[in-house]
Motif scaffolding. Structure first.
Motif, PDB file in Angstrom:
ATOM      1  N   UNK A   1      -7.596   1.903 -11.665  1.00 29.10           N
ATOM      2  CA  UNK A   1      -6.202   2.287 -11.590  1.00 29.10           C
ATOM      3  C   UNK A   1      -5.545   1.074 -10.920  1.00 29.10           C
ATOM      4  N   UNK A   2      -4.358   0.563 -11.310  1.00 28.88           N
ATOM      5  CA  UNK A   2      -3.609  -0.431 -10.699  1.00 28.88           C
ATOM      6  C   UNK A   2      -2.360   0.097 -10.551  1.00 28.88           C
ATOM      7  N   UNK A   3      -1.769   0.154  -9.357  1.00 31.49           N
ATOM      8  CA  UNK A   3      -0.219   0.405  -8.985  1.00 31.49           C
ATOM      9  C   UNK A   3       0.506  -0.387  -8.174  1.00 31.49           C
ATOM     10  N   UNK A   4       1.776  -0.802  -8.673  1.00 28.89           N
ATOM     11  CA  UNK A   4       2.364  -1.804  -8.061  1.00 28.89           C
ATOM     12  C   UNK A   4       3.440  -0.703  -7.438  1.00 28.89           C
ATOM     13  N   UNK A   5       4.003  -0.875  -6.085  1.00 32.52           N
ATOM     14  CA  UNK A   5       4.858  -0.013  -5.222  1.00 32.52           C
ATOM     15  C   UNK A   5       5.979  -0.834  -4.600  1.00 32.52           C
ATOM     16  N   UNK A   6       6.948  -0.278  -4.336  1.00 35.65           N
ATOM     17  CA  UNK A   6       8.022  -0.908  -3.495  1.00 35.65           C
ATOM     18  C   UNK A   6       8.671   0.188  -2.550  1.00 35.65           C
ATOM     19  N   UNK A   7       8.482  -0.191  -1.232  1.00 35.84           N
ATOM     20  CA  UNK A   7       9.058   0.741  -0.257  1.00 35.84           C
ATOM     21  C   UNK A   7      10.477   0.135   0.262  1.00 35.84           C
ATOM     22  N   UNK A   8      11.543   0.652  -0.309  1.00 29.86           N
ATOM     23  CA  UNK A   8      12.678   0.228   0.352  1.00 29.86           C
ATOM     24  C   UNK A   8      13.031  -0.114   1.599  1.00 29.86           C
ATOM     25  N   UNK A   9      13.062  -1.521   2.071  1.00 27.47           N
ATOM     26  CA  UNK A   9      13.270  -1.820   3.583  1.00 27.47           C
ATOM     27  C   UNK A   9      12.093  -1.983   4.469  1.00 27.47           C
ATOM     28  N   UNK A  10      10.930  -1.816   3.511  1.00 26.06           N
ATOM     29  CA  UNK A  10       9.685  -1.794   4.301  1.00 26.06           C
ATOM     30  C   UNK A  10       8.709  -2.784   3.261  1.00 26.06           C
ATOM     31  N   UNK A  11       8.895  -3.413   2.397  1.00 22.74           N
ATOM     32  CA  UNK A  11       8.106  -4.238   1.652  1.00 22.74           C
ATOM     33  C   UNK A  11       7.637  -3.608   0.273  1.00 22.74           C
ATOM     34  N   UNK A  12       6.354  -4.114   0.047  1.00 27.84           N
ATOM     35  CA  UNK A  12       5.975  -3.756  -1.254  1.00 27.84           C
ATOM     36  C   UNK A  12       4.283  -3.837  -1.323  1.00 27.84           C
ATOM     37  N   UNK A  13       3.525  -3.600  -2.502  1.00 27.76           N
ATOM     38  CA  UNK A  13       2.259  -3.812  -2.542  1.00 27.76           C
ATOM     39  C   UNK A  13       1.677  -3.504  -3.959  1.00 27.76           C
ATOM     40  N   UNK A  14       0.621  -4.230  -4.045  1.00 25.62           N
ATOM     41  CA  UNK A  14      -0.006  -3.746  -5.476  1.00 25.62           C
ATOM     42  C   UNK A  14      -1.538  -3.422  -5.311  1.00 25.62           C
ATOM     43  N   UNK A  15      -1.845  -2.295  -5.696  1.00 23.95           N
ATOM     44  CA  UNK A  15      -3.166  -1.872  -5.375  1.00 23.95           C
ATOM     45  C   UNK A  15      -3.955  -1.698  -6.716  1.00 23.95           C
ATOM     46  N   UNK A  16      -5.355  -1.965  -6.533  1.00 23.55           N
ATOM     47  CA  UNK A  16      -6.310  -1.837  -7.563  1.00 23.55           C
ATOM     48  C   UNK A  16      -7.443  -0.699  -6.919  1.00 23.55           C
ATOM     49  N   UNK A  17      -7.735   0.291  -7.635  1.00 19.75           N
ATOM     50  CA  UNK A  17      -8.821   1.148  -7.116  1.00 19.75           C
ATOM     51  C   UNK A  17      -9.758   1.248  -8.478  1.00 19.75           C
ATOM     52  N   UNK A  18     -11.003   1.026  -8.068  1.00 19.40           N
ATOM     53  CA  UNK A  18     -12.122   0.961  -8.955  1.00 19.40           C
ATOM     54  C   UNK A  18     -13.209   2.267  -8.619  1.00 19.40           C
ATOM     55  N   UNK A  19     -13.406   3.132  -9.428  1.00 19.05           N
ATOM     56  CA  UNK A  19     -14.221   4.291  -9.270  1.00 19.05           C
ATOM     57  C   UNK A  19     -15.738   3.739  -9.298  1.00 19.05           C
ATOM     58  N   UNK A  20     -16.424   4.045  -8.607  1.00 18.30           N
ATOM     59  CA  UNK A  20     -17.801   3.654  -8.873  1.00 18.30           C
ATOM     60  C   UNK A  20     -18.581   5.150  -8.976  1.00 18.30           C
ATOM     61  N   UNK A  21     -18.436   6.371  -8.278  1.00 17.17           N
ATOM     62  CA  UNK A  21     -18.609   7.459  -8.387  1.00 17.17           C
ATOM     63  C   UNK A  21     -17.480   8.280  -7.890  1.00 17.17           C
ATOM     64  N   UNK A  22     -17.670   9.651  -7.913  1.00 20.32           N
ATOM     65  CA  UNK A  22     -16.694  10.336  -7.288  1.00 20.32           C
ATOM     66  C   UNK A  22     -16.608  10.433  -5.872  1.00 20.32           C
ATOM     67  N   UNK A  23     -17.532   9.731  -5.422  1.00 18.46           N
ATOM     68  CA  UNK A  23     -17.194   9.524  -3.660  1.00 18.46           C
ATOM     69  C   UNK A  23     -17.554   8.205  -3.370  1.00 18.46           C
ATOM     70  N   UNK A  24     -17.313   7.240  -4.233  1.00 14.00           N
ATOM     71  CA  UNK A  24     -17.178   5.693  -3.771  1.00 14.00           C
ATOM     72  C   UNK A  24     -16.198   5.062  -4.528  1.00 14.00           C
ATOM     73  N   UNK A  25     -15.311   4.290  -4.012  1.00 11.62           N
ATOM     74  CA  UNK A  25     -14.334   3.559  -4.517  1.00 11.62           C
ATOM     75  C   UNK A  25     -14.397   2.325  -4.094  1.00 11.62           C
ATOM     76  N   UNK A  26     -13.660   1.154  -4.756  1.00 13.70           N
ATOM     77  CA  UNK A  26     -13.618  -0.195  -4.088  1.00 13.70           C
ATOM     78  C   UNK A  26     -12.157  -0.392  -4.240  1.00 13.70           C
ATOM     79  N   UNK A  27     -11.516  -0.894  -3.250  1.00 16.78           N
ATOM     80  CA  UNK A  27     -10.009  -1.093  -3.202  1.00 16.78           C
ATOM     81  C   UNK A  27      -9.565  -2.355  -3.139  1.00 16.78           C
ATOM     82  N   UNK A  28      -8.693  -3.045  -3.651  1.00 16.81           N
ATOM     83  CA  UNK A  28      -8.172  -4.322  -3.425  1.00 16.81           C
ATOM     84  C   UNK A  28      -6.539  -4.062  -3.371  1.00 16.81           C
TER      85      UNK A  28
END
Length: 129
Positions: free
Chosen positions: A79-106
């Motif tokens: 999944x990739x989600x872009x978000x904006x926090x009014x007055x405190x910036x923004x971000x874009x996060x990509x989460x890749x699931x390898x297993x139900x107990x292991x993920x990679x995050x950028x």
């Protein structure tokens, strides 16, 4: 050149402002609940996260709860989600699931007026404290 009414409607919608697209983010629901450890690849101190829905990984640098989210990608293992926090910036996060107990995050964006970018691995470790 003739422009169709559909093209005009699409352009108007794009210019009207941000649209909040909500995907189900079902992949995050498949992650094991409980305590997780996030280990940053740049050597920063690891962080413990209590995962209840998996969505806790989307905003690791923004603890604001009122941020607007736009789902860019909503796949079975990523999944990739872009978000904006009014007055405190923004971000874009990509989460890749390898297993139900292991993920990679950028993730990258602006928090507290400063840019950030990180890659991390998160593993389930135990129950939430």
């Amino acid at each position: 050149m003739r422009v169709s009414a559909k093209a005009i409607a699409i352009a108007a919608a794009c210019l009207a402002g941000p649209v909040l697209a909500q995907g189900s983010l079902a992949m995050l629901d498949t992650l094991q609940k409980g305590g997780w450890e996030v280990r940053y690849r740049d050597g920063s101190a690891s962080r413990k996260v209590c995962v209840r829905s998996g969505r806790e990984f989307i905003q690791l640098r923004h603890t604001d709860s009122g941020c607007n989210r736009f789902v860019v990608e909503d796949g079975a293992s990523e999944v990739t989600v872009q978000y904006t926090c009014r007055g405190n910036g923004y971000g874009r996060t990509n989460i890749r699931k390898e297993t139900p107990a292991l993920v990679q995050i950028d993730s990258q964006g602006i928090a507290d007026g400063k840019p950030f970018q990180f890659s991390a691995e998160a593993r389930r470790t135990a129950s939430c404290d």
